[in-house]
Design an enzyme around this catalytic site. Structure first.
Site, PDB file in Angstrom:
ATOM      1  N   LYS A 181       1.940 -12.336  -5.631  1.00  0.00           N
ATOM      2  CA  LYS A 181       1.766 -12.444  -4.192  1.00  0.00           C
ATOM      3  C   LYS A 181       0.575 -11.587  -3.799  1.00  0.00           C
ATOM      4  O   LYS A 181       0.659 -10.353  -3.844  1.00  0.00           O
ATOM      5  CB  LYS A 181       2.997 -11.978  -3.411  1.00  0.00           C
ATOM      6  CG  LYS A 181       2.898 -12.340  -1.934  1.00  0.00           C
ATOM      7  CD  LYS A 181       3.660 -11.386  -1.015  1.00  0.00           C
ATOM      8  CE  LYS A 181       2.903 -10.105  -0.880  1.00  0.00           C
ATOM      9  NZ  LYS A 181       1.630 -10.303  -0.048  1.00  0.00           N
ATOM     10  N   GLU A 257       1.246   1.427  -8.580  1.00  0.00           N
ATOM     11  CA  GLU A 257      -0.080   1.992  -8.343  1.00  0.00           C
ATOM     12  C   GLU A 257      -0.180   2.209  -6.846  1.00  0.00           C
ATOM     13  O   GLU A 257      -0.413   1.272  -6.087  1.00  0.00           O
ATOM     14  CB  GLU A 257      -1.151   1.030  -8.845  1.00  0.00           C
ATOM     15  CG  GLU A 257      -1.186   0.848 -10.337  1.00  0.00           C
ATOM     16  CD  GLU A 257      -1.761   2.057 -11.064  1.00  0.00           C
ATOM     17  OE1 GLU A 257      -1.689   2.098 -12.298  1.00  0.00           O
ATOM     18  OE2 GLU A 257      -2.282   2.962 -10.393  1.00  0.00           O
ATOM     19  N   CYS A 291      -8.140   3.555  -3.324  1.00  0.00           N
ATOM     20  CA  CYS A 291      -7.031   4.486  -3.521  1.00  0.00           C
ATOM     21  C   CYS A 291      -7.494   5.812  -4.107  1.00  0.00           C
ATOM     22  O   CYS A 291      -6.780   6.800  -4.036  1.00  0.00           O
ATOM     23  CB  CYS A 291      -6.019   3.866  -4.469  1.00  0.00           C
ATOM     24  SG  CYS A 291      -6.769   3.369  -6.015  1.00  0.00           S
ATOM     25  N   GLU A 388      -3.495   9.776   4.028  1.00  0.00           N
ATOM     26  CA  GLU A 388      -4.451   8.929   3.313  1.00  0.00           C
ATOM     27  C   GLU A 388      -5.266   8.195   4.369  1.00  0.00           C
ATOM     28  O   GLU A 388      -4.756   7.324   5.077  1.00  0.00           O
ATOM     29  CB  GLU A 388      -3.740   7.939   2.411  1.00  0.00           C
ATOM     30  CG  GLU A 388      -4.704   7.064   1.626  1.00  0.00           C
ATOM     31  CD  GLU A 388      -4.011   6.116   0.683  1.00  0.00           C
ATOM     32  OE1 GLU A 388      -2.942   5.583   1.023  1.00  0.00           O
ATOM     33  OE2 GLU A 388      -4.536   5.925  -0.427  1.00  0.00           O
TER      34      GLU A 388
HETATM   35  N1  LIG Z   1      -3.101   3.153  -6.986  1.00  0.00           N
HETATM   36  C1  LIG Z   1      -3.881   2.084  -6.947  1.00  0.00           C
HETATM   37  O1  LIG Z   1      -4.389   1.576  -7.968  1.00  0.00           O
HETATM   38  C2  LIG Z   1      -4.160   1.442  -5.616  1.00  0.00           C
HETATM   39  C3  LIG Z   1      -5.149   0.462  -5.579  1.00  0.00           C
HETATM   40  C4  LIG Z   1      -5.412  -0.143  -4.331  1.00  0.00           C
HETATM   41  C5  LIG Z   1      -4.712   0.228  -3.184  1.00  0.00           C
HETATM   42  N2  LIG Z   1      -3.762   1.192  -3.279  1.00  0.00           N
HETATM   43  C6  LIG Z   1      -3.056   1.621  -2.083  1.00  0.00           C
HETATM   44  O2  LIG Z   1      -2.722   0.491  -1.253  1.00  0.00           O
HETATM   45  C7  LIG Z   1      -2.763   0.881   0.117  1.00  0.00           C
HETATM   46  C8  LIG Z   1      -3.681  -0.047   0.881  1.00  0.00           C
HETATM   47  O3  LIG Z   1      -3.414  -1.389   0.562  1.00  0.00           O
HETATM   48  P1  LIG Z   1      -2.495  -2.251   1.522  1.00  0.00           P
HETATM   49  O4  LIG Z   1      -2.736  -1.912   2.952  1.00  0.00           O
HETATM   50  O5  LIG Z   1      -2.617  -3.674   1.096  1.00  0.00           O
HETATM   51  O6  LIG Z   1      -1.048  -1.719   1.115  1.00  0.00           O
HETATM   52  P2  LIG Z   1       0.358  -2.327   1.531  1.00  0.00           P
HETATM   53  O7  LIG Z   1       1.348  -1.542   0.805  1.00  0.00           O
HETATM   54  O8  LIG Z   1       0.481  -2.470   3.011  1.00  0.00           O
HETATM   55  O9  LIG Z   1       0.342  -3.827   0.950  1.00  0.00           O
HETATM   56  C9  LIG Z   1       0.177  -4.042  -0.427  1.00  0.00           C
HETATM   57  C10 LIG Z   1       0.799  -5.385  -0.777  1.00  0.00           C
HETATM   58  O10 LIG Z   1       2.193  -5.307  -0.524  1.00  0.00           O
HETATM   59  C11 LIG Z   1       2.599  -6.377   0.291  1.00  0.00           C
HETATM   60  N3  LIG Z   1       3.771  -5.961   1.053  1.00  0.00           N
HETATM   61  C12 LIG Z   1       3.821  -5.192   2.148  1.00  0.00           C
HETATM   62  N4  LIG Z   1       5.108  -5.013   2.542  1.00  0.00           N
HETATM   63  C13 LIG Z   1       5.882  -5.709   1.646  1.00  0.00           C
HETATM   64  C14 LIG Z   1       7.280  -5.933   1.489  1.00  0.00           C
HETATM   65  N5  LIG Z   1       8.176  -5.413   2.332  1.00  0.00           N
HETATM   66  N6  LIG Z   1       7.707  -6.708   0.456  1.00  0.00           N
HETATM   67  C15 LIG Z   1       6.828  -7.251  -0.408  1.00  0.00           C
HETATM   68  N7  LIG Z   1       5.480  -7.072  -0.321  1.00  0.00           N
HETATM   69  C16 LIG Z   1       5.023  -6.305   0.702  1.00  0.00           C
HETATM   70  C17 LIG Z   1       1.381  -6.689   1.120  1.00  0.00           C
HETATM   71  O11 LIG Z   1       1.464  -8.007   1.631  1.00  0.00           O
HETATM   72  C18 LIG Z   1       0.291  -6.549   0.079  1.00  0.00           C
HETATM   73  O12 LIG Z   1       0.225  -7.715  -0.702  1.00  0.00           O
HETATM   74  C19 LIG Z   1      -3.272   2.310   0.140  1.00  0.00           C
HETATM   75  O13 LIG Z   1      -2.199   3.208   0.222  1.00  0.00           O
HETATM   76  C20 LIG Z   1      -3.953   2.461  -1.218  1.00  0.00           C
HETATM   77  O14 LIG Z   1      -3.991   3.798  -1.651  1.00  0.00           O
HETATM   78  C21 LIG Z   1      -3.468   1.820  -4.471  1.00  0.00           C
HETATM   79  O1  LIG Z   2      -8.436   1.192  -4.844  1.00  0.00           O
HETATM   80  C1  LIG Z   2      -8.076   0.979  -5.919  1.00  0.00           C
HETATM   81  C2  LIG Z   2      -8.904   0.735  -7.125  1.00  0.00           C
HETATM   82  O2  LIG Z   2      -8.045   0.871  -8.226  1.00  0.00           O
HETATM   83  C3  LIG Z   2     -10.054   1.670  -7.199  1.00  0.00           C
HETATM   84  S1  LIG Z   2     -11.038   1.364  -8.611  1.00  0.00           S
HETATM   85  O3  LIG Z   2     -11.944   0.245  -8.268  1.00  0.00           O
HETATM   86  O4  LIG Z   2     -10.149   0.993  -9.732  1.00  0.00           O
HETATM   87  O5  LIG Z   2     -11.775   2.608  -8.878  1.00  0.00           O
END
Ligand SMILES: NC(=O)c1ccc[n+]([C@@H]2O[C@H](COP(=O)([O-])OP(=O)(O)OC[C@H]3O[C@@H](n4cnc5c(N)ncnc54)[C@H](O)[C@@H]3O)[C@@H](O)[C@H]2O)c1
Ligand SMILES: O=C[C@H](O)CS(=O)(=O)O
Length: 487
Positions: A181, A257, A291, A388
């Protein structure tokens, strides 16, 4: 703005389930927006619980033959998928820039980065080794590795290509099937990826993509369906916690992640120009929406003013603009909601005493553009120290001692990435070992690649993606004891 593609058939707006492009059962769609212009880009099919259940059933069926293939045959298909991604990089980057907003040079970089995981795990998948254990008497003991089973994946909008291949590549290489998804903000990148996987010959059912405006319904089926053995999630920590709870009833394995609050610790003995360059890249890449972006700049008091002066001069050279414009260095944030969230963080910091060195408000460009911002006169009692930001805002905190820097760095529930700049070897080891993070950059902030174990500790998640460790998240370890050897 009309999307000009070399291959217009890469723009997909339906769900991809069991090898077929289909509408949602209810015929519902959701709109994908261009964050730079506010224009609607496409109407995409929205699926729910029933379609998700069908995709999971198809994955379960398709996996039987897939996991029995020699790893080399799975590898060949991943290699073909990799080649098709590279061949279509311009179109994939254009789709990404349009729906996510990042400048096209960043989109191309992400497509290459995402493709690298396919190349990497096409090879890693051929090296899933077991063990022969020390045995005695009439028993012989061995260990084999087997694919974990049907994988469900949920991914974010900020890296709408690489966060998908970083999961699909190891899952498929290990012999698993995967249902995905993608984020509702950026489904087109995911759909173009699965179209290319289909063209590469990936058998039907092995990789389904479920766009939806009802993420909780799709996620609810993914986390409760007993056929799903593994949930891999990239996104915010609150959603990650929710999904982990939902997976508990069927004891699914999870990879998480999650969020970050990365410190960049810059000591008096740092190479100042190197530190400024690294902090700029880390803070403002993808307009601060990664992130592992620098979320807190911790600068030792002896070089604080010099750092701020150099850093601000460089930020003022940024060019906000449309992702397709050649002179654009930074694009918009992903949505009006994100814009408001970022501005709230900034205004709260100002109310608590922060000083705006540059930026500090939404850009006059309108839509989802936010001015690259630097804040000083901030301290660890302010809310911005713990939040964040996920936007182009750099709070610059001052510290006096190494011990204080380590304490500030660790004063967060997050533990994804951290960075430090110093020329002192002893300090490199003391600080790298003393800070609680999954990844540490020393005199470098560009730390990501397919060969490194990407992941965090504390509330930044669990599991690792990429590297020689990356397949572990998609394998089960089985011990076999063979008796009667002396018969
Ligand atoms: N650690 C990593 O590798 C990494 C990488 C990228 C982003 N992030 C984190 O993601 C966040 C930003 O991305 P975002 O705004 O898309 O995050 P988000 O958690 O709002 O959404 C992420 C995904 O989860 C889905 N989602 C949301 N609520 C859900 C639920 N109740 N059930 C199932 N799916 C659900 C969203 O539709 C989306 O596909 C930041 O906190 C960032 O740090 C972490
Ligand atoms: O935001 C999340 C990504 O994992 C960052 S990176 O492109 O892998 O550095």
């Amino acid at each position: 703005m009309k999307l000009e593609l070399k291959d217009s058939s890469l723009l997909k707006t339906q769900a991809f389930i069991d090898g077929q492009w289909v509408d949602g059962d209810a015929g519902e769609t959701f709109t994908v927006m261009n964050p730079a212009t506010g224009d609607a880009i496409a109407e995409v099919a929205s699926v729910g619980q029933a379609e998700t259940a069908r995709a999971i059933a198809a994955a379960d069926s398709a996996m039987l033959e897939w996991k029995a293939l020699p790893a080399g045959q799975r590898s060949e298909i991943l290699e073909r998928w990799h080649a098709l991604i590279i061949e279509n990089i311009d179109d994939l980057a254009a789709i990404m820039t349009l729906e996510q907003g990042k400048p096209v040079f960043e989109s191309k970089g992400e497509v290459m980065y995402g493709a690298s995981y396919l190349k990497w795990f096409a090879e890693e998948g051929k090296r899933v080794y077991g063990d022969v254990l020390p045995s005695a008497n009439d028993r012989r003991s061995i260990v084999i590795k087997q694919p974990v089973g049907v994988v469900a994946a949920i991914t974010p909008w900020n890296f709408p290509n690489a966060m998908i291949t970083r999961k699909a590549a190891p899952a498929l290489a290990a012999g698993c099937a995967i249902v995905l998804k993608p984020a509702a903000e950026t489904p087109l990148s995911a759909l173009s990826l699965v179209e290319l996987a289909n063209r590469a010959g990936l058998p039907a059912g092995l990789f389904s993509v479920l766009p939806s405006s009802q993420s909780s319904k799709v996620g609810g089926e993914m986390t409760s369906n007993p056929v799903v053995k593994k949930l891999t999630f990239t996104g915010s920590t609150p959603v990650g916690k929710l999904l982990m709870k939902q997976c508990a009833d069927t004891v699914k394995r999870t990879s998480m992640e999650l969020g970050g609050n990365a410190p960049v610790i810059i000591f008096d003995d740092a190479d100042l120009d190197l530190a400024v360059k690294g902090a700029l890249v880390s803070k403002y890449r993808n307009s601060g929406q990664t992130c592992i972006c620098a979320n807190r700049l911790l600068v030792q008091e002896g070089i604080y003013d010099a750092f701020v002066e150099k850093f601000a001069a460089a930020v003022n050279d940024f060019r906000l603009g449309l992702g397709f414009d050649a002179d654009t260095t930074h694009g918009p944030v992903v949505s009006k909601k994100a814009l408001g969230d970022i501005d709230n963080i900034v205004q709260n910091a100002v109310k608590q005493g922060a000083n705006v060195v540059t930026g500090g408000k939404p850009s006059d460009l309108g839509n989802c553009f936010y001015e690259p911002t630097i804040l000083t006169n901030v301290d660890d009692n302010m809310s911005i120290f713990s939040e964040e930001i996920f936007g182009p805002v750099a709070p610059v905190f001052k510290f006096s001692s190494e011990e204080q820097a380590i304490s500030m760095a660790n004063d967060t529930e997050f533990g994804l990435a951290a960075y430090l700049y110093t020329e002192n070897v002893g300090r490199i080891w003391r600080v790298s070992e003393g800070i609680e993070y999954g990844m540490v950059g020393v005199n470098e902030t560009a730390i990501s690649s397919e060969v490194i174990p990407f992941g965090g500790v504390k509330e930044s998640g669990q599991g690792r993606e990429g590297s020689k460790y990356g397949l572990d998240d998609y394998l089960e370890t089985k011990y076999i004891c063979i008796g009667g050897i002396q018969r």
